[in-house]
Write an enzyme that holds these catalytic residues in place. Sequence first.
Site, PDB file in Angstrom:
ATOM      1  N   GLY A  16      14.246  -6.316 -17.818  1.00  0.00           N
ATOM      2  CA  GLY A  16      15.177  -5.207 -17.592  1.00  0.00           C
ATOM      3  C   GLY A  16      14.894  -3.924 -18.344  1.00  0.00           C
ATOM      4  O   GLY A  16      15.816  -3.192 -18.687  1.00  0.00           O
ATOM      5  N   ARG A  69      17.894 -17.666   2.407  1.00  0.00           N
ATOM      6  CA  ARG A  69      17.792 -16.322   1.840  1.00  0.00           C
ATOM      7  C   ARG A  69      18.952 -15.451   2.323  1.00  0.00           C
ATOM      8  O   ARG A  69      19.526 -14.661   1.576  1.00  0.00           O
ATOM      9  CB  ARG A  69      16.455 -15.719   2.294  1.00  0.00           C
ATOM     10  CG  ARG A  69      16.026 -14.490   1.564  1.00  0.00           C
ATOM     11  CD  ARG A  69      14.652 -14.020   2.035  1.00  0.00           C
ATOM     12  NE  ARG A  69      13.565 -14.919   1.698  1.00  0.00           N
ATOM     13  CZ  ARG A  69      13.044 -15.052   0.472  1.00  0.00           C
ATOM     14  NH1 ARG A  69      13.499 -14.333  -0.511  1.00  0.00           N
ATOM     15  NH2 ARG A  69      12.058 -15.887   0.251  1.00  0.00           N
ATOM     16  N   ARG A  95      12.931 -11.170  -5.707  1.00  0.00           N
ATOM     17  CA  ARG A  95      13.302 -11.846  -4.464  1.00  0.00           C
ATOM     18  C   ARG A  95      12.955 -10.937  -3.296  1.00  0.00           C
ATOM     19  O   ARG A  95      13.174  -9.721  -3.371  1.00  0.00           O
ATOM     20  CB  ARG A  95      14.816 -12.119  -4.412  1.00  0.00           C
ATOM     21  CG  ARG A  95      15.353 -12.924  -5.554  1.00  0.00           C
ATOM     22  CD  ARG A  95      15.050 -14.384  -5.421  1.00  0.00           C
ATOM     23  NE  ARG A  95      15.507 -14.944  -4.154  1.00  0.00           N
ATOM     24  CZ  ARG A  95      15.091 -16.112  -3.668  1.00  0.00           C
ATOM     25  NH1 ARG A  95      14.200 -16.826  -4.325  1.00  0.00           N
ATOM     26  NH2 ARG A  95      15.550 -16.571  -2.526  1.00  0.00           N
ATOM     27  N   LEU A  97      13.871  -9.349   0.171  1.00  0.00           N
ATOM     28  CA  LEU A  97      15.185  -9.068   0.748  1.00  0.00           C
ATOM     29  C   LEU A  97      15.174  -9.396   2.243  1.00  0.00           C
ATOM     30  O   LEU A  97      14.227  -9.051   2.944  1.00  0.00           O
ATOM     31  CB  LEU A  97      15.559  -7.591   0.585  1.00  0.00           C
ATOM     32  CG  LEU A  97      15.482  -6.974  -0.809  1.00  0.00           C
ATOM     33  CD1 LEU A  97      16.155  -5.602  -0.785  1.00  0.00           C
ATOM     34  CD2 LEU A  97      16.110  -7.855  -1.868  1.00  0.00           C
ATOM     35  N   HIS A 113       7.785   0.300  -8.056  1.00  0.00           N
ATOM     36  CA  HIS A 113       6.629  -0.588  -7.919  1.00  0.00           C
ATOM     37  C   HIS A 113       5.496  -0.089  -8.814  1.00  0.00           C
ATOM     38  O   HIS A 113       5.207   1.112  -8.843  1.00  0.00           O
ATOM     39  CB  HIS A 113       6.175  -0.628  -6.446  1.00  0.00           C
ATOM     40  CG  HIS A 113       5.024  -1.560  -6.247  1.00  0.00           C
ATOM     41  ND1 HIS A 113       5.186  -2.920  -6.184  1.00  0.00           N
ATOM     42  CD2 HIS A 113       3.691  -1.326  -6.140  1.00  0.00           C
ATOM     43  CE1 HIS A 113       4.004  -3.495  -6.039  1.00  0.00           C
ATOM     44  NE2 HIS A 113       3.083  -2.544  -6.008  1.00  0.00           N
ATOM     45  N   GLU A 147      10.039  -3.969   5.313  1.00  0.00           N
ATOM     46  CA  GLU A 147       8.708  -4.446   4.911  1.00  0.00           C
ATOM     47  C   GLU A 147       8.547  -4.328   3.402  1.00  0.00           C
ATOM     48  O   GLU A 147       9.044  -3.364   2.795  1.00  0.00           O
ATOM     49  CB  GLU A 147       7.630  -3.573   5.567  1.00  0.00           C
ATOM     50  CG  GLU A 147       7.249  -4.018   6.960  1.00  0.00           C
ATOM     51  CD  GLU A 147       6.219  -3.074   7.542  1.00  0.00           C
ATOM     52  OE1 GLU A 147       5.095  -2.993   7.020  1.00  0.00           O
ATOM     53  OE2 GLU A 147       6.553  -2.389   8.521  1.00  0.00           O
ATOM     54  N   LEU A 148       7.780  -5.242   2.830  1.00  0.00           N
ATOM     55  CA  LEU A 148       7.616  -5.273   1.373  1.00  0.00           C
ATOM     56  C   LEU A 148       6.891  -4.022   0.850  1.00  0.00           C
ATOM     57  O   LEU A 148       5.827  -3.660   1.355  1.00  0.00           O
ATOM     58  CB  LEU A 148       6.815  -6.533   0.993  1.00  0.00           C
ATOM     59  CG  LEU A 148       6.551  -6.728  -0.500  1.00  0.00           C
ATOM     60  CD1 LEU A 148       7.835  -7.023  -1.246  1.00  0.00           C
ATOM     61  CD2 LEU A 148       5.531  -7.838  -0.711  1.00  0.00           C
ATOM     62  N   ASP A 149       7.482  -3.383  -0.161  1.00  0.00           N
ATOM     63  CA  ASP A 149       6.869  -2.232  -0.849  1.00  0.00           C
ATOM     64  C   ASP A 149       6.386  -1.173   0.149  1.00  0.00           C
ATOM     65  O   ASP A 149       5.248  -0.696   0.075  1.00  0.00           O
ATOM     66  CB  ASP A 149       5.693  -2.708  -1.733  1.00  0.00           C
ATOM     67  CG  ASP A 149       6.153  -3.679  -2.807  1.00  0.00           C
ATOM     68  OD1 ASP A 149       7.313  -3.586  -3.250  1.00  0.00           O
ATOM     69  OD2 ASP A 149       5.357  -4.565  -3.188  1.00  0.00           O
ATOM     70  N   GLU A 178       7.224   4.552 -15.348  1.00  0.00           N
ATOM     71  CA  GLU A 178       8.327   3.986 -14.547  1.00  0.00           C
ATOM     72  C   GLU A 178       9.666   4.419 -15.137  1.00  0.00           C
ATOM     73  O   GLU A 178      10.574   4.840 -14.428  1.00  0.00           O
ATOM     74  CB  GLU A 178       8.254   2.454 -14.532  1.00  0.00           C
ATOM     75  CG  GLU A 178       7.035   1.894 -13.838  1.00  0.00           C
ATOM     76  CD  GLU A 178       7.055   0.359 -13.773  1.00  0.00           C
ATOM     77  OE1 GLU A 178       8.132  -0.241 -13.713  1.00  0.00           O
ATOM     78  OE2 GLU A 178       5.957  -0.236 -13.787  1.00  0.00           O
TER      79      GLU A 178
HETATM   80  C1  GRF Z   1       8.161  -3.387 -13.391  1.00  0.00           C
HETATM   81  O1  GRF Z   1       6.778  -3.361 -13.609  1.00  0.00           O
HETATM   82  C2  GRF Z   1       8.475  -2.873 -12.014  1.00  0.00           C
HETATM   83  O2  GRF Z   1       7.588  -1.905 -11.565  1.00  0.00           O
HETATM   84  C3  GRF Z   1       8.338  -4.115 -11.175  1.00  0.00           C
HETATM   85  O3  GRF Z   1       8.837  -5.151 -11.976  1.00  0.00           O
HETATM   86  C4  GRF Z   1       8.707  -4.802 -13.352  1.00  0.00           C
HETATM   87  C5  GRF Z   1      10.083  -4.892 -13.937  1.00  0.00           C
HETATM   88  O4  GRF Z   1      10.084  -4.708 -15.334  1.00  0.00           O
HETATM   89  N1  GRF Z   1       9.040  -3.973  -9.920  1.00  0.00           N
HETATM   90  P1  GRF Z   1      11.460  -4.576 -16.096  1.00  0.00           P
HETATM   91  O5  GRF Z   1      12.243  -5.863 -15.842  1.00  0.00           O
HETATM   92  O6  GRF Z   1      12.180  -3.383 -15.571  1.00  0.00           O
HETATM   93  O7  GRF Z   1      11.088  -4.441 -17.534  1.00  0.00           O
END
Ligand code: GRF
Length: 205
Positions: A16, A69, A95, A97, A113, A147-149, A178
């Site tokens: 997190g 799911r 997971r 979706l 991502h 679709e994924l990502d 991020e």
């Molecule tokens: C991150 O690298 C994010 O890009 C990916 O999962 C990871 C989550 O990290 N989707 P955190 O739990 O936010 O530290």
Amino acid sequence: MSEDGRTLGVLISGRGTNLQAILDAVRDGRLRARIGVVISNVATAAGLERAKKAGAPTTFIDHKAFATREEFDARVVEELQSHGVDLVCLAGFMRLLSPVLTRAFSGRILNIHPSLLPSFPGLHGQRQALEYGVKVSGCTVHIVDEELDHGPILLQAAVPVESDDTDESLSARILSEEHRIYPEAIGLLLDRRIEIEGRRATMVG
Ligand code: GRF
């Protein structure tokens, strides 16, 4: 949905740190939003403690308790709606979706991502980039579709890949970007400063 449309639901499965970046941005007033609920499908996710510490409501929903799911996603949708969530932020939610979730919050789910999409979707984007030998990688905040990502890209940040990088060192460099762009992208969307037409998201105002 909430009156001012600024209630977030954050879905997590693990440590997190992106959730923390969002919590910090809200606390510092850099992101004008409230956290309606943080939902984890993993009881021991460290992110749940981060949320509690910040005073955000938390819910654990065990995906293993559901036969499909779709049933799990329906429970997640119910929980998000009961907290008046306007925008769902996936933050390390491990997971896939189903349409039950993507349709209930169509155009209102974001994901972060750890690669420059459309390169290296799926698991371990950082390791994929290293193994491929690219010289630049980064991270992407995008709207989630079925679709994924895949959905429209809101923001990206690039980082260099150094010749002595390991999975850990590259991941750490990407992660700090991020933490910077995720709260920023959420704010842009809530402030309607991004317009989406087809796949293209453009800044307005
Ligand atoms: C991150 O690298 C994010 O890009 C990916 O999962 C990871 C989550 O990290 N989707 P955190 O739990 O936010 O530290």
